[in-house]
Design an enzyme around this catalytic site. Sequence first.
Site, PDB file in Angstrom:
ATOM      1  N   ASP A 113       0.739  -1.285  -0.015  1.00  0.00           N
ATOM      2  CA  ASP A 113      -0.013  -0.097   0.095  1.00  0.00           C
ATOM      3  C   ASP A 113       0.853   1.132   0.085  1.00  0.00           C
ATOM      4  O   ASP A 113       1.366   1.860   1.056  1.00  0.00           O
ATOM      5  CB  ASP A 113      -0.708  -0.116   1.295  1.00  0.00           C
ATOM      6  CG  ASP A 113      -1.813   1.115   1.327  1.00  0.00           C
ATOM      7  OD1 ASP A 113      -1.775   1.775   0.295  1.00  0.00           O
ATOM      8  OD2 ASP A 113      -2.340   1.290   2.398  1.00  0.00           O
ATOM      9  N   TYR A 238     -17.163  13.904 -14.413  1.00  0.00           N
ATOM     10  CA  TYR A 238     -15.463  13.894 -14.290  1.00  0.00           C
ATOM     11  C   TYR A 238     -15.089  15.378 -13.676  1.00  0.00           C
ATOM     12  O   TYR A 238     -14.829  15.435 -12.512  1.00  0.00           O
ATOM     13  CB  TYR A 238     -14.797  13.436 -15.404  1.00  0.00           C
ATOM     14  CG  TYR A 238     -13.336  13.088 -15.087  1.00  0.00           C
ATOM     15  CD1 TYR A 238     -13.160  11.833 -14.823  1.00  0.00           C
ATOM     16  CD2 TYR A 238     -12.414  13.975 -14.852  1.00  0.00           C
ATOM     17  CE1 TYR A 238     -11.974  11.298 -14.446  1.00  0.00           C
ATOM     18  CE2 TYR A 238     -11.061  13.550 -14.133  1.00  0.00           C
ATOM     19  CZ  TYR A 238     -11.094  12.041 -14.016  1.00  0.00           C
ATOM     20  OH  TYR A 238      -9.809  11.911 -13.888  1.00  0.00           O
ATOM     21  N   LYS A 247      -8.462  15.949  -8.511  1.00  0.00           N
ATOM     22  CA  LYS A 247      -7.758  16.230  -9.386  1.00  0.00           C
ATOM     23  C   LYS A 247      -7.320  17.710  -9.066  1.00  0.00           C
ATOM     24  O   LYS A 247      -6.237  18.054  -9.538  1.00  0.00           O
ATOM     25  CB  LYS A 247      -8.258  15.834 -10.747  1.00  0.00           C
ATOM     26  CG  LYS A 247      -8.302  14.535 -11.117  1.00  0.00           C
ATOM     27  CD  LYS A 247      -7.059  13.637 -11.115  1.00  0.00           C
ATOM     28  CE  LYS A 247      -7.065  12.458 -11.147  1.00  0.00           C
ATOM     29  NZ  LYS A 247      -5.771  11.763 -10.919  1.00  0.00           N
ATOM     30  N   THR A 278      -8.119   1.738 -19.404  1.00  0.00           N
ATOM     31  CA  THR A 278      -7.240   1.440 -18.221  1.00  0.00           C
ATOM     32  C   THR A 278      -8.080   0.614 -17.438  1.00  0.00           C
ATOM     33  O   THR A 278      -9.184   0.847 -17.449  1.00  0.00           O
ATOM     34  CB  THR A 278      -6.295   2.412 -17.674  1.00  0.00           C
ATOM     35  OG1 THR A 278      -7.172   3.320 -16.863  1.00  0.00           O
ATOM     36  CG2 THR A 278      -5.432   3.243 -18.547  1.00  0.00           C
TER      37      THR A 278
HETATM   38  P1  NAD Z   1      -4.324   2.030 -13.371  1.00  0.00           P
HETATM   39  O1  NAD Z   1      -5.443   1.439 -12.795  1.00  0.00           O
HETATM   40  O2  NAD Z   1      -3.931   1.367 -14.747  1.00  0.00           O
HETATM   41  O3  NAD Z   1      -2.923   2.091 -12.592  1.00  0.00           O
HETATM   42  C1  NAD Z   1      -2.967   2.296 -11.400  1.00  0.00           C
HETATM   43  C2  NAD Z   1      -1.710   1.922 -10.488  1.00  0.00           C
HETATM   44  O4  NAD Z   1      -1.787   2.225  -9.193  1.00  0.00           O
HETATM   45  C3  NAD Z   1      -1.324   0.425 -10.491  1.00  0.00           C
HETATM   46  O5  NAD Z   1      -0.085   0.417 -10.604  1.00  0.00           O
HETATM   47  C4  NAD Z   1      -1.787  -0.068  -9.115  1.00  0.00           C
HETATM   48  O6  NAD Z   1      -1.144  -1.150  -8.684  1.00  0.00           O
HETATM   49  C5  NAD Z   1      -1.452   1.053  -8.264  1.00  0.00           C
HETATM   50  N1  NAD Z   1      -2.100   1.311  -7.012  1.00  0.00           N
HETATM   51  C6  NAD Z   1      -3.615   1.450  -6.858  1.00  0.00           C
HETATM   52  N2  NAD Z   1      -3.844   1.482  -5.369  1.00  0.00           N
HETATM   53  C7  NAD Z   1      -2.550   1.102  -5.025  1.00  0.00           C
HETATM   54  C8  NAD Z   1      -2.064   1.191  -3.679  1.00  0.00           C
HETATM   55  N3  NAD Z   1      -2.651   1.542  -2.647  1.00  0.00           N
HETATM   56  N4  NAD Z   1      -0.810   1.319  -3.487  1.00  0.00           N
HETATM   57  C9  NAD Z   1       0.121   1.105  -4.458  1.00  0.00           C
HETATM   58  N5  NAD Z   1      -0.251   0.929  -5.416  1.00  0.00           N
HETATM   59  C10 NAD Z   1      -1.449   1.339  -5.902  1.00  0.00           C
HETATM   60  O7  NAD Z   1      -4.605   3.729 -13.675  1.00  0.00           O
HETATM   61  P2  NAD Z   1      -4.257   4.597 -14.851  1.00  0.00           P
HETATM   62  O8  NAD Z   1      -5.483   4.736 -15.686  1.00  0.00           O
HETATM   63  O9  NAD Z   1      -2.969   4.378 -15.355  1.00  0.00           O
HETATM   64  O10 NAD Z   1      -4.049   5.924 -13.880  1.00  0.00           O
HETATM   65  C11 NAD Z   1      -3.005   6.386 -13.133  1.00  0.00           C
HETATM   66  C12 NAD Z   1      -3.324   8.000 -13.064  1.00  0.00           C
HETATM   67  O11 NAD Z   1      -3.588   8.613 -14.628  1.00  0.00           O
HETATM   68  C13 NAD Z   1      -4.393   8.221 -12.291  1.00  0.00           C
HETATM   69  O12 NAD Z   1      -4.187   9.340 -11.377  1.00  0.00           O
HETATM   70  C14 NAD Z   1      -5.576   8.722 -13.312  1.00  0.00           C
HETATM   71  O13 NAD Z   1      -6.295   9.608 -12.854  1.00  0.00           O
HETATM   72  C15 NAD Z   1      -4.597   9.450 -14.646  1.00  0.00           C
HETATM   73  N6  NAD Z   1      -5.135   9.494 -15.602  1.00  0.00           N
HETATM   74  C16 NAD Z   1      -5.873   8.134 -16.267  1.00  0.00           C
HETATM   75  C17 NAD Z   1      -6.353   8.622 -17.400  1.00  0.00           C
HETATM   76  C18 NAD Z   1      -7.242   7.561 -18.360  1.00  0.00           C
HETATM   77  O14 NAD Z   1      -7.781   7.586 -19.157  1.00  0.00           O
HETATM   78  N7  NAD Z   1      -6.979   6.162 -17.715  1.00  0.00           N
HETATM   79  C19 NAD Z   1      -6.390   9.636 -18.118  1.00  0.00           C
HETATM   80  C20 NAD Z   1      -5.868  10.868 -17.659  1.00  0.00           C
HETATM   81  C21 NAD Z   1      -5.102  10.685 -16.519  1.00  0.00           C
END
Ligand code: NAD
Length: 392
Positions: A113, A238, A247, A278
Site C-alpha cells: 500500500d 468527471y 484532481k 485502463t
Molecule cells: P491504472 O489502474 O492502470 O494504474 C493504477 C496503478 O496504481 C497500478 O500500478 C496499481 O497497482 C497502483 N495502485 C493502486 N492502488 C495502490 C495502492 N494503494 N498502493 C500501491 N499502488 C497502488 O490507472 P491509470 O489509468 O494508469 O491511472 C493512473 C493515473 O493517471 C491516475 O491518476 C489517473 O487519474 C490518471 N489518468 C488516467 C487517464 C485514463 O484515461 N486512464 C487519463 C488521464 C489521467
Amino acid sequence: MIIEPRVKGFLCITAHPDGCAKNIEEQIDYVKSLGAIKNGCKSALIIGSSTGYGLASRICAAFGCKASTVGVFFERAGDVARERPGSAGWYNTQAFTKKAQEEGLYVANINGDAFSDEIKQQAIDAIKQSPLGKVDLIIYSLASPRRTDPQTGQVYRSVLKTIGQERVDKSLDTDKGTVINVTVPSANEKEVSDTVKTMGGEDWELWIKALEKAGVIADGCTSVAYSYIGPKLTYPIYRDGTIGEAKKDLEATAERIDNTLKLYRGKAFVSINKALVTQASSAIPVVPLYVSILYKVMKQKGIHEDCIMQIARLFSQQMYNDNCIEFDDEGRARIDDLELRDDVQNEVFGIWEKITTENLNDLTDFAGYKAEFLKLFGFGVDGVDYSKDCQI
Ligand code: NAD
C-alpha cells in the site's frame, strides 16, 4: 494451466502471464524505436508502476533513458495451490523486471500500500541501494478507490458522483454492448472530502516529504502526477464531479511540491493525459462510451495514441531530449491536446447526440474498446498461444 478471461462488469478477474509479457515487449520495442532519450532521468521512482500510465512511465524511464527504476504497486501473485492466476500488474512487473535486468538496469519492486509509511520506507531503502542512491524523477500515478490515512488509520473511500444535482447521462453496458441511461447520484459533503482525501494531492506531498527527509532527492529532480480534464461532455461526472475535485487538489499540490523541488533546482507539475482504456478508467460511468467514440474519431484521423505513446511523447518531446515543457496557463503539461482538438470534439459530440444500441458498432470503436480492455489483462494479444499450458 489454461487461463481464460473472466470478465465481471468493468473488471477482468484473470490475467494471462504470456499475454502480459508480450504487451510489455511491444511497449519496450516502441520506446526503443524512438531512439535514446537524451539528458533523460537516471534514477526514477514510479508510484503506481504496474499498469496504465505508471507502467508506461517506467518503461520510458528504463528503456528510453536507461534509468534505474523503483516501482511501487499493489498487485496479486498467482496462487498455484488454488489455481488462481495473479493480477495483470503482477505479470507486467515480472516481465518488465526480466527485460530491464537483461539490459543491466537496476530494478526494485515494492508491492504494497503506497499510502502507508512502511511502503514509503521500503521504497526509500531501495532507492538508497540503487546506483545513484537518489532519484531525479518521481512519477505519481496512483488510481485507488480507498486510502488508509497513515497517521489516524482511518479508511477513506472515493466515489464517482456528481456535485450538486444528480445527472442522467448516456453510458455503455460493456457486457451487453448496449447504450443505456445511467443516473449518477450527487455526492454529499463527506463523500466529496473523502474522495479528495483518497485521490487528491495529500499522499503525493507525503511521499515528497518522506523522500526529502531521507535525503534521496537528487539535484534537478522532477516530479509529475497525472490528471485528466476531458471535454465538456464529461464535466458533470468527471471534472465537475467528486473525482474532478480530487484532481484539482492534486493540481494545487503541484505548486507546493514545485516550491520544495526548486530547492534542488528541480520542478513539479501535473500532466493532463488523454482518456484511455485502463483498469481505472473503465470503472467510471459514461467514460467507456465516450472513449469508444473518441477512439473511432482519433483513429480515423490517424492521431490515436495509447499509454506508451502518450508518455513517450511527454518524455521525448517535452521533459527531456533538450526540449522544455509547454505549460498551460495553470502550469500543467498538456498531452491531451489531440483529444481536445476542436475538430475531434465536434465529431465526438455529433456522434454522442445520435448514438443508440443499434448504431453503436458503426459509429464507435466499441470493438476496439473491448479488445483493448482484454489486452490490459493479456488476452487477445497477437502471437500468444492461449491453448498452451502456462505457469502462473
Ligand atoms: P491504472 O489502474 O492502470 O494504474 C493504477 C496503478 O496504481 C497500478 O500500478 C496499481 O497497482 C497502483 N495502485 C493502486 N492502488 C495502490 C495502492 N494503494 N498502493 C500501491 N499502488 C497502488 O490507472 P491509470 O489509468 O494508469 O491511472 C493512473 C493515473 O493517471 C491516475 O491518476 C489517473 O487519474 C490518471 N489518468 C488516467 C487517464 C485514463 O484515461 N486512464 C487519463 C488521464 C489521467
